[in-house]
Each structure stands twice: as C-alpha cells, then as structure tokens.
Design a protein around this motif. Sequence first.
Motif, PDB file in Angstrom:
ATOM      1  N   ARG A 102     -10.553  -9.241 -41.280  1.00  0.00           N
ATOM      2  CA  ARG A 102     -11.111  -7.926 -40.352  1.00  0.00           C
ATOM      3  C   ARG A 102     -11.614  -8.182 -39.130  1.00  0.00           C
ATOM      4  O   ARG A 102     -11.667  -7.680 -38.531  1.00  0.00           O
ATOM      5  N   LEU A 103     -11.752  -9.069 -38.504  1.00  0.00           N
ATOM      6  CA  LEU A 103     -12.881  -9.792 -37.900  1.00  0.00           C
ATOM      7  C   LEU A 103     -11.932 -10.602 -36.497  1.00  0.00           C
ATOM      8  O   LEU A 103     -12.048 -10.841 -35.574  1.00  0.00           O
ATOM      9  N   SER A 104     -10.662 -10.448 -36.789  1.00  0.00           N
ATOM     10  CA  SER A 104      -9.307 -11.133 -35.787  1.00  0.00           C
ATOM     11  C   SER A 104      -9.712  -9.951 -34.881  1.00  0.00           C
ATOM     12  O   SER A 104      -9.487  -9.534 -34.474  1.00  0.00           O
ATOM     13  N   PHE A 105      -8.660 -11.092 -33.834  1.00  0.00           N
ATOM     14  CA  PHE A 105      -8.744 -10.307 -32.494  1.00  0.00           C
ATOM     15  C   PHE A 105      -7.965 -10.974 -31.496  1.00  0.00           C
ATOM     16  O   PHE A 105      -7.231 -11.866 -31.989  1.00  0.00           O
ATOM     17  N   ARG A 106      -7.338 -10.237 -31.185  1.00  0.00           N
ATOM     18  CA  ARG A 106      -6.500 -11.253 -28.977  1.00  0.00           C
ATOM     19  C   ARG A 106      -7.063 -11.421 -28.360  1.00  0.00           C
ATOM     20  O   ARG A 106      -8.217 -11.597 -27.743  1.00  0.00           O
ATOM     21  N   SER A 107      -6.518 -12.502 -27.836  1.00  0.00           N
ATOM     22  CA  SER A 107      -7.411 -13.326 -27.262  1.00  0.00           C
ATOM     23  C   SER A 107      -6.032 -14.086 -26.347  1.00  0.00           C
ATOM     24  O   SER A 107      -5.248 -14.819 -27.425  1.00  0.00           O
ATOM     25  N   ASN A 108      -6.022 -13.818 -24.896  1.00  0.00           N
ATOM     26  CA  ASN A 108      -4.989 -14.685 -24.303  1.00  0.00           C
ATOM     27  C   ASN A 108      -5.204 -16.471 -24.477  1.00  0.00           C
ATOM     28  O   ASN A 108      -4.244 -17.542 -24.251  1.00  0.00           O
ATOM     29  N   LYS A 109      -6.264 -16.503 -24.221  1.00  0.00           N
ATOM     30  CA  LYS A 109      -6.433 -17.981 -24.153  1.00  0.00           C
ATOM     31  C   LYS A 109      -7.247 -19.166 -25.628  1.00  0.00           C
ATOM     32  O   LYS A 109      -7.257 -19.574 -25.366  1.00  0.00           O
ATOM     33  N   ASN A 110      -6.973 -17.759 -26.204  1.00  0.00           N
ATOM     34  CA  ASN A 110      -7.079 -18.759 -27.550  1.00  0.00           C
ATOM     35  C   ASN A 110      -8.474 -19.216 -27.783  1.00  0.00           C
ATOM     36  O   ASN A 110      -8.314 -20.494 -28.208  1.00  0.00           O
ATOM     37  N   LYS A 111      -9.580 -18.967 -27.571  1.00  0.00           N
ATOM     38  CA  LYS A 111     -11.068 -18.894 -27.582  1.00  0.00           C
ATOM     39  C   LYS A 111     -11.709 -18.812 -28.508  1.00  0.00           C
ATOM     40  O   LYS A 111     -11.203 -17.155 -28.850  1.00  0.00           O
ATOM     41  N   SER A 112     -12.662 -19.192 -28.952  1.00  0.00           N
ATOM     42  CA  SER A 112     -13.493 -18.012 -29.715  1.00  0.00           C
ATOM     43  C   SER A 112     -14.462 -17.883 -29.194  1.00  0.00           C
ATOM     44  O   SER A 112     -14.957 -18.174 -28.286  1.00  0.00           O
ATOM     45  N   MET A 113     -14.891 -16.681 -29.914  1.00  0.00           N
ATOM     46  CA  MET A 113     -16.464 -16.144 -29.559  1.00  0.00           C
ATOM     47  C   MET A 113     -17.461 -16.357 -30.278  1.00  0.00           C
ATOM     48  O   MET A 113     -18.024 -16.371 -31.693  1.00  0.00           O
ATOM     49  N   THR A 114     -18.972 -16.999 -29.879  1.00  0.00           N
ATOM     50  CA  THR A 114     -20.346 -16.745 -30.016  1.00  0.00           C
ATOM     51  C   THR A 114     -20.498 -16.272 -30.236  1.00  0.00           C
ATOM     52  O   THR A 114     -21.128 -15.241 -29.317  1.00  0.00           O
ATOM     53  N   PHE A 115     -21.838 -15.930 -31.128  1.00  0.00           N
ATOM     54  CA  PHE A 115     -23.003 -14.433 -31.153  1.00  0.00           C
ATOM     55  C   PHE A 115     -24.499 -14.786 -32.092  1.00  0.00           C
ATOM     56  O   PHE A 115     -23.870 -16.130 -32.270  1.00  0.00           O
ATOM     57  N   ASP A 116     -25.384 -13.986 -31.335  1.00  0.00           N
ATOM     58  CA  ASP A 116     -26.398 -14.694 -32.361  1.00  0.00           C
ATOM     59  C   ASP A 116     -27.139 -14.200 -33.356  1.00  0.00           C
ATOM     60  O   ASP A 116     -25.943 -13.169 -33.934  1.00  0.00           O
ATOM     61  N   GLY A 117     -28.451 -14.172 -34.168  1.00  0.00           N
ATOM     62  CA  GLY A 117     -28.228 -13.595 -35.432  1.00  0.00           C
ATOM     63  C   GLY A 117     -27.579 -11.438 -35.504  1.00  0.00           C
ATOM     64  O   GLY A 117     -27.723 -11.022 -36.301  1.00  0.00           O
ATOM     65  N   ARG A 118     -28.395 -11.235 -34.403  1.00  0.00           N
ATOM     66  CA  ARG A 118     -27.634  -9.947 -34.558  1.00  0.00           C
ATOM     67  C   ARG A 118     -26.696  -9.503 -34.593  1.00  0.00           C
ATOM     68  O   ARG A 118     -26.707  -8.198 -35.671  1.00  0.00           O
ATOM     69  N   LEU A 119     -25.495  -9.825 -35.367  1.00  0.00           N
ATOM     70  CA  LEU A 119     -24.901  -9.266 -35.964  1.00  0.00           C
ATOM     71  C   LEU A 119     -23.988 -10.092 -37.196  1.00  0.00           C
ATOM     72  O   LEU A 119     -23.360  -9.360 -37.304  1.00  0.00           O
ATOM     73  N   ILE A 120     -24.790 -10.836 -37.095  1.00  0.00           N
ATOM     74  CA  ILE A 120     -24.997 -11.344 -38.763  1.00  0.00           C
ATOM     75  C   ILE A 120     -24.694  -9.695 -39.413  1.00  0.00           C
ATOM     76  O   ILE A 120     -24.586  -9.206 -41.252  1.00  0.00           O
ATOM     77  N   LYS A 121     -25.887  -8.233 -39.450  1.00  0.00           N
ATOM     78  CA  LYS A 121     -26.501  -7.863 -39.721  1.00  0.00           C
ATOM     79  C   LYS A 121     -25.141  -6.512 -40.348  1.00  0.00           C
ATOM     80  O   LYS A 121     -25.476  -5.550 -41.177  1.00  0.00           O
ATOM     81  N   LYS A 122     -24.465  -6.782 -39.414  1.00  0.00           N
ATOM     82  CA  LYS A 122     -23.524  -5.866 -39.456  1.00  0.00           C
ATOM     83  C   LYS A 122     -21.717  -6.324 -40.571  1.00  0.00           C
ATOM     84  O   LYS A 122     -20.880  -5.888 -40.376  1.00  0.00           O
ATOM     85  N   ILE A 123     -21.827  -7.090 -40.444  1.00  0.00           N
ATOM     86  CA  ILE A 123     -20.510  -8.260 -40.701  1.00  0.00           C
ATOM     87  C   ILE A 123     -20.561  -8.657 -42.152  1.00  0.00           C
ATOM     88  O   ILE A 123     -22.104  -8.682 -43.040  1.00  0.00           O
ATOM     89  N   TRP A 124     -19.854  -8.900 -43.324  1.00  0.00           N
ATOM     90  CA  TRP A 124     -20.235  -9.994 -44.295  1.00  0.00           C
ATOM     91  C   TRP A 124     -20.685 -11.250 -43.943  1.00  0.00           C
ATOM     92  O   TRP A 124     -19.659 -11.822 -43.450  1.00  0.00           O
TER      93      TRP A 124
END
Length: 465
Positions: free
Chosen positions: A119-141
């Motif tokens: 459900r968290l997959s996304f399109r990326s032309n450069k196939n790079k990952s995204m890094t987040f801090d603790g604010r996104l933890i409360k919105k996903i599993w």
Amino acid sequence: MVLVMKLLFLTCLWPTATLHSSHSQHHHLHRQQQLSFSRKHTSKREIKMRKLDSTKVRPLKSEQLLHIEDHDFALRPGFGGSPIPVGIDVQVESIDSISEVDMDFTMTLYLRHYWKDERLSFRSNKNKSMTFDGRLIKKIWVPDVFFVHSKRSFIHDTTVENIMLRVYPDGNVLFSLRITVSAMCFMDFSRFPLDTQNCSLELESYAYNEDDLMLYWKHGNKSLTTDEQISLSQFFIEEFSASSGLAFYSSTGWYNRLFINFALRRHIFFFVLQSYFPAMLMVMLSWVSFWIDRRAVPARVSLGITTVLTMSTIMTGVSASMPQVSYIKAVDVYLWISFLFVFLSVIEYAAVNYLTTIEERKQLKKRGKASGVYMDAVQAMAFDGCFHDTDDMDLSGFSDPCEENETRTSETNISSEEPTRLKKSLKGNVGRIILQNNHVIDTYSRIIFPSVYIVFNFLYWGLYI
C-alpha cells in the motif's frame, strides 16, 4: 378617421410602455447585483470556515505520493492472507548497568524492523527511497513489538525523537528506533562471586500471533551486533547470541519470540581484595593466640574477640550488597568457614584455660600446700586473670607482667646482685620457659589449624573455579 384615432392612442401609450420597460430592466439589474454580492460573501465565509476547521488538514505531498488517504492502515498488510513476515536486527550500543539486588539490567540498543507493505509503494524514476521522521509513524501500520519482562523503557528524544522510517518504491519498509530498556534477569547466586550470569532480552508482538505476524531475525546469527567498546565494572561479556522460539498464552495462542542472549562472567579481583583477603588475614591473626603464653589471659581473650568481631563486620558488609536469597552463596561458604576457624581459636583458649586451672589445682594438692596458700593462689588468679605457677615464682617478674605485684613483695629479700644474675640466666632460657608454660593443646593447634585451613582453601578454589 378610425386609423387616425389608433395612431394617436399608440402615440400616447409609447412613453408609458417605454418607462415601464426601463424600470423593469433596472430592477432586474439591481437584483442580480444583490445576488452576486451575496454569493461572494458566502464563498468568503465558506473559505474562512474551512481554514478554521482543524480536522480537515490538507495531506502533505509525501502522503499524497504514498496514497495514505486511500487505504485503511488500521489493518495489517495482506489482511486475511498469510502472516506478514517482519525481520528484526539489533545493534547493542551499551549495557548501562546490572543490579544484583533488583535482578535486572539496563541496555541501550538500535532496534530495526523490516517488512513489505504494498500500500506504500510509489513510482520513482530514479528508484530511490524516501526517509521520514516519527510524524508519519502514526498514520501507517507498524509492527507492535514489545520487550517481554521489561520493567521500564523509553525512546530517546534528544534533540528530536530517535525514530527513522524509510520507504522504498516497491513497498519495502525500514523502521528504526533507539531505545533504552530495563528488563529482568533471573540470576543464580549459588556461585557468587565466582559466578557466570546468563541474561536475555526478549522481543515479541503484543497483538498479532503467529497466524498474522511472523517475527524472525533478518540476517540470522549476524542480526545481532555489538559495539566493541562495551565494558562493565564487575563483569566480562563472554558471549552475545541471537535465538528464536515460540511463546504460548492460553487466551490468545502462540506468538513468535526473539531472544538476545548474553553471558556475563564476574571479575573476582574486587571481591578478593574486599572479602577473601581480609578473611584470610583474620584467620591467620587468630593463630597468633597459640603462641602467646597461656597465663596472659587478657591478651589472648582480647585477640580472639577482636578477630571474631572483624569477621562479623566483613560478613555483614557482603550481605548488605546482595539480595536476600534463601540459598547459600559461595562467598558465604568461605566466610562462614573462616568465621568458624576464628571462633574455634577462642574456644581453644577456653579449653586451655580450663584444663590449666584443673592442672594447677592438682599440683597444689599433691605438693601438700597449706590451705591458705592454695586459696591465695586461686583468689589471685580470679582477680588479676593470671596463673601463678609456684615453680616459676622467681621468674615471674620477667615471664608475665601480671605477676608484678608478687615480685614487688619479694624485692626487699633479694640482694642487689640477684637481679643481674637472674637476667643473665633468663636470656638463654626464654624459649624453654615459653614451651614449658604452654599447654599441649596449643602445641597441636599450631600445626592443625593452619594445615586444615590450607586444605580447605585448596578444596574451595578447586571446586568453584
């Protein structure tokens, strides 16, 4: 004529119709202006109400990219299907403390989770990952991993919460935390302080059993790494290892459980200096009593009582820093045996004192001393605590300080040359006098006590080391 009349009538009505039509158009235009103003006012009011409504927050660009608003993350990935595999790896930063009294340890570690959520997959032309801090933890599993048998724990928050979330284009997720946790360690002190303690930190999912979540070590035995500079004041870390197993709860079922095992061997040098060596010295000091004249009652009694009290102090100090366990520890065995040797040295002199008193009475009776002389000797021994052997009355001024009163009474009858002759004769006979004034029990004790104590030390250190 009729035609003329119609023309006149129409001519009269034309200005009235024109005026009425103009008034109607003006009224219609005014009404349109009012509706337009009302609509503008209403739109501004709605925009203002939307800004004031805090429950309707426009999703962030990253959330739109991950389609967070399009899925229900209250459910685990792949709900209804096979259990989701969650990999774990741990890097131990430090072991902060180990408490024997509380039977627990405190550890700081980096805990990392690995799983895949499509459900968290996304399109990326450069196939790079995204890094987040603790604010996104409360919105996903995220996995609900907790520490079994933990007493207290916290996530470090300096300067911000030490939480990292990394999402890859294919839906793979890395979730990392920096945690300090205090957990129970069931210690066995039967060999203390020559013991080795085995402790473990256990990880488990709180809500998801093995039908929903499969917890495993991400890289096998290499999933557990430690800092090379980890050191403890009282322990040497012998081993760090990772293992896994299952835990059963009667109401919820079977759960996957991971173990961080480590073996700690205690440094003994501190206890040698604080407990073992002082105990050895006190035991050897008690043996000095066997070489003191049996007639020196104050010296031998005070020496024996001093060593007994010192041993009691050492034992109390060791017990104060240990939990109140109901079994015997290795240090207790050594200290109690040492205490027994010190105590027996006091009992030994009590036996010597008693047997010497009986022997003196028998000698006085055999020599047919008068009752007055016999009573005087017994009373003198009772008051000054010293024996008064009749054979050594002329030597008592040198051999025993307790008989100074007796020598003072005889000084008037001794000539001026007699003290000089007495000192010369005693210089060569000191050893013979000491041997004659010691009981046979003292003679045997000088050999038996050290020999038995040496044998005990060989057996003790051979058994526990």
